[in-house]
Write an enzyme that holds these catalytic residues in place. Structure first.
Site, PDB file in Angstrom:
ATOM      1  N   GLY A   5     -98.616  25.410 -68.602  1.00  0.00           N
ATOM      2  CA  GLY A   5     -99.431  25.212 -69.790  1.00  0.00           C
ATOM      3  C   GLY A   5     -99.861  23.778 -70.011  1.00  0.00           C
ATOM      4  O   GLY A   5     -99.780  22.946 -69.104  1.00  0.00           O
ATOM      5  N   LEU A  35    -102.966  22.789 -70.444  1.00  0.00           N
ATOM      6  CA  LEU A  35    -103.940  22.748 -69.349  1.00  0.00           C
ATOM      7  C   LEU A  35    -104.910  21.574 -69.441  1.00  0.00           C
ATOM      8  O   LEU A  35    -105.389  21.238 -70.514  1.00  0.00           O
ATOM      9  CB  LEU A  35    -104.756  24.045 -69.322  1.00  0.00           C
ATOM     10  CG  LEU A  35    -103.990  25.360 -69.214  1.00  0.00           C
ATOM     11  CD1 LEU A  35    -104.970  26.512 -69.032  1.00  0.00           C
ATOM     12  CD2 LEU A  35    -102.956  25.341 -68.092  1.00  0.00           C
ATOM     13  N   HIS A  36    -105.206  20.989 -68.268  1.00  0.00           N
ATOM     14  CA  HIS A  36    -106.230  19.954 -68.159  1.00  0.00           C
ATOM     15  C   HIS A  36    -107.243  20.404 -67.111  1.00  0.00           C
ATOM     16  O   HIS A  36    -107.115  21.508 -66.553  1.00  0.00           O
ATOM     17  CB  HIS A  36    -105.591  18.597 -67.815  1.00  0.00           C
ATOM     18  CG  HIS A  36    -104.623  18.661 -66.658  1.00  0.00           C
ATOM     19  ND1 HIS A  36    -105.039  18.944 -65.372  1.00  0.00           N
ATOM     20  CD2 HIS A  36    -103.273  18.526 -66.590  1.00  0.00           C
ATOM     21  CE1 HIS A  36    -103.986  18.938 -64.569  1.00  0.00           C
ATOM     22  NE2 HIS A  36    -102.899  18.699 -65.287  1.00  0.00           N
ATOM     23  N   HIS A  49    -105.940  21.986 -63.831  1.00  0.00           N
ATOM     24  CA  HIS A  49    -105.578  23.410 -63.903  1.00  0.00           C
ATOM     25  C   HIS A  49    -106.835  24.282 -63.911  1.00  0.00           C
ATOM     26  O   HIS A  49    -106.882  25.332 -63.280  1.00  0.00           O
ATOM     27  CB  HIS A  49    -104.827  23.705 -65.213  1.00  0.00           C
ATOM     28  CG  HIS A  49    -103.480  23.057 -65.334  1.00  0.00           C
ATOM     29  ND1 HIS A  49    -103.203  22.093 -66.260  1.00  0.00           N
ATOM     30  CD2 HIS A  49    -102.322  23.289 -64.664  1.00  0.00           C
ATOM     31  CE1 HIS A  49    -101.939  21.733 -66.164  1.00  0.00           C
ATOM     32  NE2 HIS A  49    -101.375  22.435 -65.204  1.00  0.00           N
ATOM     33  N   GLY A  74    -102.439  22.994 -57.149  1.00  0.00           N
ATOM     34  CA  GLY A  74    -103.091  21.692 -56.989  1.00  0.00           C
ATOM     35  C   GLY A  74    -102.373  20.850 -55.946  1.00  0.00           C
ATOM     36  O   GLY A  74    -101.158  20.929 -55.798  1.00  0.00           O
ATOM     37  N   LYS A  75    -103.160  20.020 -55.246  1.00  0.00           N
ATOM     38  CA  LYS A  75    -102.558  19.138 -54.234  1.00  0.00           C
ATOM     39  C   LYS A  75    -101.870  17.939 -54.858  1.00  0.00           C
ATOM     40  O   LYS A  75    -101.246  17.155 -54.161  1.00  0.00           O
ATOM     41  CB  LYS A  75    -103.640  18.637 -53.264  1.00  0.00           C
ATOM     42  CG  LYS A  75    -104.065  19.688 -52.264  1.00  0.00           C
ATOM     43  CD  LYS A  75    -104.904  19.061 -51.179  1.00  0.00           C
ATOM     44  CE  LYS A  75    -105.345  20.102 -50.166  1.00  0.00           C
ATOM     45  NZ  LYS A  75    -106.149  19.491 -49.099  1.00  0.00           N
TER      46      LYS A  75
END
Ligand code: PAF
Length: 278
Positions: free
Chosen positions: A31, A33-34, A37, A145-146
């Site tokens: 959660g 979120l940006h 995300h 995400g990397k």
């Protein structure tokens, strides 16, 4: 958007979705979120018919004394943003662990270096909860995400080793205008710390430029990074390491399958960043 709050409800939805021949894309999150995300949600929407986003602050990946209690939460806002980007289901369980839980997923070697040194139980919690989530959601594809490069490698290893049959996709790091990698934990930074947080992406740029110009020796690149960090008095570097992308072995000479990973503390906030080196 459908909101599901129980494991049983999620299993039931997944079963009926698969019975209709639809594919499921999955974005597990904690959660707050940006844009990072949301880029994962967008990718899931491209990859599958239905998109599940989970929002669950997983207690087993926090050690005692870490930020579990204060981890930022904004569920309603998160679900709205995720829906805008194509999520069709929000899975928000209140708990995922049953009474008497005692089974963990341990990836023997990959959990040890880098963040595993200061957070020795963290990746056991991550591998376990992601396995549980995969068992409940039963996705075709899951997107990560990397920015959490080690987490991504660990999850790929688990999927391979335990035959989970989920396609794992790693997406590029999304950055603020000044280069800082987006992270829910950036919210903890004071104004002064936020100003110095730019050091991490600056170091990555410096090292990338130096390798492009022909510098190959890891110790030279590492010294360059540490020298740059010294200009930022609020920043305490934790590690600067160049490793092989597949094996995670340290390398002495940079080759085209390496990455550089950084961790540093600004006050009580621990930030990480990385870059693949070509
Ligand atoms: O990357 C995260 O937010 C978490 O580690 C994950 C993968 C959702 C597991 O709790």
């Amino acid at each position: 958007m459908k909101i599901i709050r129980t494991k049983e409800g999620m299993r039931e939805w997944s079963r009926s979705c698969r019975a209709q021949g639809k594919t499921i894309g999955f974005v597990p999150t904690m959660g707050y979120l940006h844009q990072g995300h949301l880029s994962l949600v967008e990718e899931a929407a491209r990859a599958a018919d239905e998109v599940v986003i989970s929002i669950y602050v997983n207690p087993t990946q926090f050690a005692p004394g870490e930020d579990l209690e204060v981890y930022p939460r904004s569920e309603e806002e998160d679900l709205r943003k995720a829906q805008e980007k194509g999520a069709t289901v929000g899975f928000c369980p209140s708990s995922l662990y049953s009474e008497g839980y005692q089974t963990n997923v341990i990836v023997e070697e990959l959990i040890k270096p880098l963040c595993g040194v200061s957070r020795p139980t963290h990746f056991i919690g991550v591998a376990t909860v992601v396995t549980k989530l995969f068992n409940i959601v039963r996705p075709d594809t899951a997107i990560f995400g990397k920015k959490d490069y080690q987490q991504l490698a660990i999850i790929k290893r688990v999927v391979e080793d335990l035959d989970q049959g989920v396609t794992i996709v790693g997406m590029p790091i999304v950055r603020e205008a000044d280069g800082l990698a987006m992270s829910s934990r950036n919210a903890y930074l004071t104004e002064a710390e936020r100003a110095q947080a730019v050091a991490l992406s600056q170091v990555l740029d410096l090292v990338r430029r130096a390798t492009k110009n022909g510098e190959r020796a890891s110790h030279v690149l590492r010294d360059m990074a540490l020298t740059h960090f010294k200009k930022f008095p609020l920043l305490q570097p934790e590690y600067v390491e160049i490793r092989d992308r597949e094996t995670f072995e340290l390398v002495t000479e940079v080759h085209d399958r390496c990455f550089i990973a950084l961790a540093a503390k600004l006050g009580t906030t621990r930030l990480i960043d990385n870059s693949e080196l070509d």
